[in-house]
Design a protein around this motif. Structure first.
Motif, PDB file in Angstrom:
ATOM      1  N   MET A   1      17.633  17.427  15.351  1.00  0.00           N
ATOM      2  CA  MET A   1      17.197  18.620  14.617  1.00  0.00           C
ATOM      3  C   MET A   1      15.739  18.478  14.201  1.00  0.00           C
ATOM      4  O   MET A   1      15.306  17.427  13.731  1.00  0.00           O
ATOM      5  N   ASN A   2      14.966  19.524  14.402  1.00  0.00           N
ATOM      6  CA  ASN A   2      13.571  19.529  13.974  1.00  0.00           C
ATOM      7  C   ASN A   2      13.467  20.055  12.546  1.00  0.00           C
ATOM      8  O   ASN A   2      14.007  21.115  12.219  1.00  0.00           O
ATOM      9  N   PHE A   3      12.758  19.294  11.688  1.00  0.00           N
ATOM     10  CA  PHE A   3      12.593  19.668  10.288  1.00  0.00           C
ATOM     11  C   PHE A   3      11.152  20.102  10.033  1.00  0.00           C
ATOM     12  O   PHE A   3      10.215  19.644  10.709  1.00  0.00           O
ATOM     13  N   ASP A   4      10.976  20.963   9.052  1.00  0.00           N
ATOM     14  CA  ASP A   4       9.619  21.362   8.649  1.00  0.00           C
ATOM     15  C   ASP A   4       8.853  20.182   8.068  1.00  0.00           C
ATOM     16  O   ASP A   4       7.633  20.077   8.239  1.00  0.00           O
ATOM     17  N   PHE A   5       9.571  19.308   7.344  1.00  0.00           N
ATOM     18  CA  PHE A   5       8.942  18.162   6.685  1.00  0.00           C
ATOM     19  C   PHE A   5       9.785  16.909   6.883  1.00  0.00           C
ATOM     20  O   PHE A   5      11.017  16.990   6.992  1.00  0.00           O
ATOM     21  N   ASP A   6       9.112  15.774   6.892  1.00  0.00           N
ATOM     22  CA  ASP A   6       9.834  14.497   6.833  1.00  0.00           C
ATOM     23  C   ASP A   6      10.394  14.286   5.428  1.00  0.00           C
ATOM     24  O   ASP A   6      11.479  13.735   5.254  1.00  0.00           O
ATOM     25  N   LEU A   7       9.621  14.718   4.435  1.00  0.00           N
ATOM     26  CA  LEU A   7      10.012  14.563   3.031  1.00  0.00           C
ATOM     27  C   LEU A   7       9.603  15.809   2.263  1.00  0.00           C
ATOM     28  O   LEU A   7       8.468  16.276   2.392  1.00  0.00           O
ATOM     29  N   PHE A   8      10.519  16.306   1.440  1.00  0.00           N
ATOM     30  CA  PHE A   8      10.165  17.370   0.504  1.00  0.00           C
ATOM     31  C   PHE A   8      10.498  16.881  -0.898  1.00  0.00           C
ATOM     32  O   PHE A   8      11.627  16.459  -1.173  1.00  0.00           O
ATOM     33  N   VAL A   9       9.493  16.941  -1.781  1.00  0.00           N
ATOM     34  CA  VAL A   9       9.637  16.460  -3.151  1.00  0.00           C
ATOM     35  C   VAL A   9       9.732  17.656  -4.090  1.00  0.00           C
ATOM     36  O   VAL A   9       8.898  18.576  -4.023  1.00  0.00           O
ATOM     37  N   ILE A  10      10.739  17.638  -4.959  1.00  0.00           N
ATOM     38  CA  ILE A  10      10.857  18.667  -5.990  1.00  0.00           C
ATOM     39  C   ILE A  10      10.426  18.040  -7.318  1.00  0.00           C
ATOM     40  O   ILE A  10      11.119  17.197  -7.882  1.00  0.00           O
ATOM     41  N   GLY A  11       9.244  18.413  -7.790  1.00  0.00           N
ATOM     42  CA  GLY A  11       8.711  17.872  -9.035  1.00  0.00           C
ATOM     43  C   GLY A  11       7.381  17.192  -8.819  1.00  0.00           C
ATOM     44  O   GLY A  11       7.270  16.272  -7.992  1.00  0.00           O
ATOM     45  N   GLY A  12       6.353  17.643  -9.556  1.00  0.00           N
ATOM     46  CA  GLY A  12       5.005  17.108  -9.390  1.00  0.00           C
ATOM     47  C   GLY A  12       4.561  16.195 -10.507  1.00  0.00           C
ATOM     48  O   GLY A  12       3.370  16.104 -10.803  1.00  0.00           O
ATOM     49  N   GLY A  13       5.519  15.497 -11.116  1.00  0.00           N
ATOM     50  CA  GLY A  13       5.176  14.530 -12.152  1.00  0.00           C
ATOM     51  C   GLY A  13       4.793  13.186 -11.562  1.00  0.00           C
ATOM     52  O   GLY A  13       4.549  13.062 -10.354  1.00  0.00           O
ATOM     53  N   SER A  14       4.797  12.169 -12.388  1.00  0.00           N
ATOM     54  CA  SER A  14       4.288  10.859 -11.980  1.00  0.00           C
ATOM     55  C   SER A  14       5.070  10.268 -10.811  1.00  0.00           C
ATOM     56  O   SER A  14       4.484   9.775  -9.846  1.00  0.00           O
ATOM     57  N   GLY A  15       6.407  10.302 -10.883  1.00  0.00           N
ATOM     58  CA  GLY A  15       7.213   9.703  -9.829  1.00  0.00           C
ATOM     59  C   GLY A  15       7.152  10.488  -8.541  1.00  0.00           C
ATOM     60  O   GLY A  15       6.971   9.915  -7.451  1.00  0.00           O
ATOM     61  N   ALA A  34       6.970  20.752  -4.321  1.00  0.00           N
ATOM     62  CA  ALA A  34       7.028  21.967  -5.133  1.00  0.00           C
ATOM     63  C   ALA A  34       7.001  21.610  -6.611  1.00  0.00           C
ATOM     64  O   ALA A  34       7.720  20.710  -7.050  1.00  0.00           O
ATOM     65  N   GLU A  35       6.168  22.312  -7.363  1.00  0.00           N
ATOM     66  CA  GLU A  35       6.097  22.145  -8.813  1.00  0.00           C
ATOM     67  C   GLU A  35       6.018  23.535  -9.438  1.00  0.00           C
ATOM     68  O   GLU A  35       5.110  24.307  -9.116  1.00  0.00           O
ATOM     69  N   GLU A  36       6.955  23.844 -10.335  1.00  0.00           N
ATOM     70  CA  GLU A  36       7.032  25.201 -10.879  1.00  0.00           C
ATOM     71  C   GLU A  36       6.134  25.436 -12.086  1.00  0.00           C
ATOM     72  O   GLU A  36       5.876  26.587 -12.458  1.00  0.00           O
ATOM     73  N   TYR A  37       5.625  24.346 -12.722  1.00  0.00           N
ATOM     74  CA  TYR A  37       4.828  24.550 -13.922  1.00  0.00           C
ATOM     75  C   TYR A  37       3.412  24.031 -13.698  1.00  0.00           C
ATOM     76  O   TYR A  37       2.581  24.726 -13.127  1.00  0.00           O
ATOM     77  N   ARG A  38       3.131  22.804 -14.124  1.00  0.00           N
ATOM     78  CA  ARG A  38       1.804  22.241 -13.957  1.00  0.00           C
ATOM     79  C   ARG A  38       1.918  20.861 -13.337  1.00  0.00           C
ATOM     80  O   ARG A  38       2.815  20.082 -13.662  1.00  0.00           O
ATOM     81  N   MET A  39       0.980  20.532 -12.454  1.00  0.00           N
ATOM     82  CA  MET A  39       0.995  19.242 -11.798  1.00  0.00           C
ATOM     83  C   MET A  39       0.713  18.138 -12.819  1.00  0.00           C
ATOM     84  O   MET A  39      -0.147  18.277 -13.681  1.00  0.00           O
ATOM     85  N   GLY A  40       1.461  17.066 -12.728  1.00  0.00           N
ATOM     86  CA  GLY A  40       1.294  15.951 -13.657  1.00  0.00           C
ATOM     87  C   GLY A  40       2.532  15.682 -14.468  1.00  0.00           C
ATOM     88  O   GLY A  40       2.703  14.590 -15.006  1.00  0.00           O
ATOM     89  N   GLY A  41       3.396  16.685 -14.604  1.00  0.00           N
ATOM     90  CA  GLY A  41       4.694  16.475 -15.242  1.00  0.00           C
ATOM     91  C   GLY A  41       4.607  16.189 -16.729  1.00  0.00           C
ATOM     92  O   GLY A  41       3.602  16.445 -17.400  1.00  0.00           O
ATOM     93  N   THR A  42       5.690  15.628 -17.241  1.00  0.00           N
ATOM     94  CA  THR A  42       5.804  15.365 -18.675  1.00  0.00           C
ATOM     95  C   THR A  42       4.679  14.491 -19.180  1.00  0.00           C
ATOM     96  O   THR A  42       4.035  14.788 -20.186  1.00  0.00           O
ATOM     97  N   CYS A  43       4.390  13.402 -18.483  1.00  0.00           N
ATOM     98  CA  CYS A  43       3.419  12.433 -18.995  1.00  0.00           C
ATOM     99  C   CYS A  43       2.044  13.054 -19.203  1.00  0.00           C
ATOM    100  O   CYS A  43       1.455  12.928 -20.267  1.00  0.00           O
ATOM    101  N   VAL A  44       1.550  13.729 -18.189  1.00  0.00           N
ATOM    102  CA  VAL A  44       0.180  14.232 -18.239  1.00  0.00           C
ATOM    103  C   VAL A  44       0.067  15.503 -19.073  1.00  0.00           C
ATOM    104  O   VAL A  44      -0.891  15.678 -19.832  1.00  0.00           O
ATOM    105  N   ILE A  45       1.053  16.386 -18.976  1.00  0.00           N
ATOM    106  CA  ILE A  45       0.917  17.716 -19.568  1.00  0.00           C
ATOM    107  C   ILE A  45       1.532  17.808 -20.962  1.00  0.00           C
ATOM    108  O   ILE A  45       0.989  18.459 -21.857  1.00  0.00           O
ATOM    109  N   ARG A  46       2.677  17.169 -21.206  1.00  0.00           N
ATOM    110  CA  ARG A  46       3.377  17.354 -22.481  1.00  0.00           C
ATOM    111  C   ARG A  46       4.030  16.069 -22.979  1.00  0.00           C
ATOM    112  O   ARG A  46       5.082  16.103 -23.593  1.00  0.00           O
TER     113      ARG A  46
END
Length: 453
Positions: A1-15, A34-46
C-alpha cells in the motif's frame, strides 16, 4: 500500500516536534505534523517557558529588598504586569517561530489544524482532508483538570489561563497542592498578589520526599502565602466583586480569581483512539510498551499523553528514541531511570532518584541531611533555610537519591544527577573537595548519617 507519509505526528509540542524533525531531517522519512493551536505545545506556550520567566520576574522584588539590606539605596516599586506580559508574548512568538522553522527546514509538512484518527493508517484533518501514513505518532500532551463535581466549577481558571490575563489580580485562591499549584502560589505572591492556597491533603507536594515537602511548606507560609491543608472548595459563585468561595471547613471569602491546579490529564478526548482499539489506562493515558508502541501496531505515542514521566526533556528523549528506532535502525529505548527534576517554588526544589520513603522500602539505607541558614541570608537576618539530603544504600554505598531545597536548586541538581547516574557512592562524594564558601559544598561535607532505616 502506498501512503502519503511514512510518519504522521499529531501534536506539535516538544515530543512530537522532536520525533518529526529527527525522522525527516536526519533519517529521510516523509513526515507530516498537525497542530491545532500553537507550535511548541505545553512547555513553550503555556508551561515551562512562560512559567520560568514569571519565576524570574517574581523573584526580583525580594532581591530588591535584599539589596537594600546589603546597603544599596534601592526602593521597591510595584510590578508592571502590562510591561512584562507584552515582552512575554513577544518571547513566546519568537520561540514558536523557531519551532516552526526547524520543522520546515527538516522537511516536515505542517498542517495547522486539528487531526483525529479515522483508522490505523488514516488521519482526518479538521479542514476536511484525509491523509494516510505508515506510522502515526500521538503526541498531544496533557490538559489541566478541574473537578466538575464542585458547584460553580466553571467560574474557576486553570494554569493555562494565567499567561493570558490582561491584568494581574489583587487576590487569588489557588486550589491544589502539586508542583504547579505551589509554583504559581510562589510566583503570584512574589508579584504582589494576595495568595491563598487550599489543598485537601495533609501536606503539599504529594509523591515527593516527605522531609523536603515539610521544609517547602514552611518556607511557602513564611513567604506570605496563606496555605491551608486539609481544605477544599465546596462551592464557587461569580459575584460582582469577584468569585465567592465556600470551603469545606466553613470559611467563606471573595477572590478576584480562583485558579485550579489540581492535576493534568492526558489530552486524548475526541481523537478516536478507543474506537480503533488503542488501549487506554485507568488515568486516561495511552498505554505503550518500551518502544512507545500502542496496542495498535501502526500507532505510537510519546510525552505526557502516555503519563510515564511528565517532563519536557523526557518527552524529547521519547520522541528522539522513537524516530531513531523506527527510521534510523538504531533500536533505542527511552531511558526513564534516575530522571532529575525541579519544582520552581521559592526557593526551588531539585531532586533525582528515590525519596527516603521509596528507598527504605527496598532495603537498608543511611540518610544524610542538613538544614541551615546560608551565609547570604544570615548576614541580613533572613530566616529562610536550605536543605541538602542524600539517601545512601547501606550495602552498596551508592547514592540512591539527592534532594536540594535552595536558591538555584534546579541548577545544582543537574550536576548531582550526572554523578548519581554514573553510580557514585557516598565515598565518591566524600572524596570530592568542597568549593568554599558555597551552599552546595554541603553535598560533599555531610559525614554522619542523621538516621538509618
Amino acid at each position: 500500500m502506498n501512503f502519503d507519509f511514512d510518519l504522521f505526528v499529531i501534536g506539535g509540542g516538544s515530543g512530537g516536534a522532536r520525533a518529526a524533525r529527527v525522522a525527516s531531517g536526519e533519517h529521510g522519512a516523509k513526515v507530516g505534523l498537525a497542530e491545532e493551536y500553537r507550535m511548541g505545545g505545553t512547555c513553550v506556550i503555556r508551561g515551562c517557558v512562560p512559567k520560568k520567566l514569571m519565576v524570574f520576574a517574581s523573584e526580583l522584588g525580594n532581591r530588591a529588598d535584599d539589596a537594600r539590606a546589603y546597603g544599596w539605596e534601592i526602593e521597591r516599586g510595584g510590578f508592571d504586569w502590562q510591561h512584562f506580559h507584552g515582552k512575554l508574548r513577544e518571547e513566546l512568538d519568537r520561540l514558536e517561530g523557531i519551532y516552526r522553522r526547524n520543522l520546515e527546514r527538516a522537511g516536515v509538512e505542517i498542517f495547522d489544524c486539528r487531526a483525529t484518527l479515522h483508522d490505523a493508517h488514516t488521519v482526518k484533518l479538521s479542514d476536511g482532508r484525509r491523509v494516510t501514513a505508515k506510522h502515526i505518532l500521538i503526541a498531544t500532551g496533557g490538559r489541566p483538570f478541574v473537578p466538575e463535581t464542585v458547584e460553580g466549577w466553571e467560574n474557576a481558571n486553570t494554569s493555562n489561563d494565567v499567561f493570558l490575563l490582561d491584568e494581574l489580580p489583587k487576590s487569588v485562591l489557588i486550589v491544589g497542592g502539586g508542583y504547579i499549584a505551589c509554583e504559581f502560589a510562589c510566583i503570584l505572591n512574589g508579584l504582589g498578589v494576595e495568595v491563598t492556597q487550599f489543598y485537601r491533603g495533609a501536606q503539599i507536594l504529594r509523591g515527593f520526599d516527605e522531609e523536603a515537602r515539610g521544609h517547602i511548606s514552611e518556607l511557602i507560609k513564611e513567604s506570605g502565602v496563606d496555605l491551608h491543608v486539609g481544605t477544599d472548595v465546596k462551592e464557587l459563585d461569580k459575584r460582582d466583586d469577584g468569585v465567592w468561595v465556600k470551603a469545606t471547613d466553613g470559611r467563606e471569602a471573595v477572590y478576584d480569581r480562583v485558579l485550579y491546579a489540581t492535576g493534568r490529564r492526558p489530552n486524548i478526548e475526541g481523537l478516536g483512539l478507543e474506537e480503533l482499539g488503542v488501549e487506554i489506562g485507568r488515568r486516561g493515558q495511552i498505554v505503550v510498551d518500551e518502544w512507545s508502541q500502542t496496542s495498535v501496531p501502526s500507532i505510537f505515542a510519546v510525552g505526557d499523553v502516555t503519563d510515564r514521566i511528565n517532563l519536557t526533556p523526557v518527552a524529547i528523549r521519547e520522541g528522539h528514541a522513537f524516530a531513531d528506532t523506527m527510521f534510523g535502525g538504531k533500536k533505542i529505548k527511552p531511558d526513564h531511570e534516575l530522571v532529575p527534576g525541579a519544582v520552581f517554588t521559592q526557593p526551588e526544589y531539585g531532586y533525582v532518584g528515590m525519596t527516603e520513603e521509596e528507598a527504605r522500602d527496598q532495603g537498608p539505607i543511611e540518610v544524610y541531611c542538613a538544614t541551615f541558614m546560608p551565609m547570604k541570608n544570615a548576614f541580613i537576618g533572613k530566616t529562610a533555610r536550605v536543605l541538602f539530603k542524600l539517601i545512601v544504600c547501606a550495602e552498596t554505598r551508592k547514592v540512591l537519591g539527592c534532594h536540594i531545597v535552595s536558591e538555584e536548586a534546579g541548577e545544582l541538581i543537574q550536576l548531582a544527577a550526572v554523578a548519581i547516574k554514573m553510580g557514585a557512592t557516598k565515598e565518591d562524594f566524600d572524596r570530592t573537595v568542597a568549593v568554599h564558601p558555597t551552599v552546595s559544598e554541603e553535598l560533599v561535607t555531610m559525614r554522619t548519617p542523621v538516621r538509618t532505616a
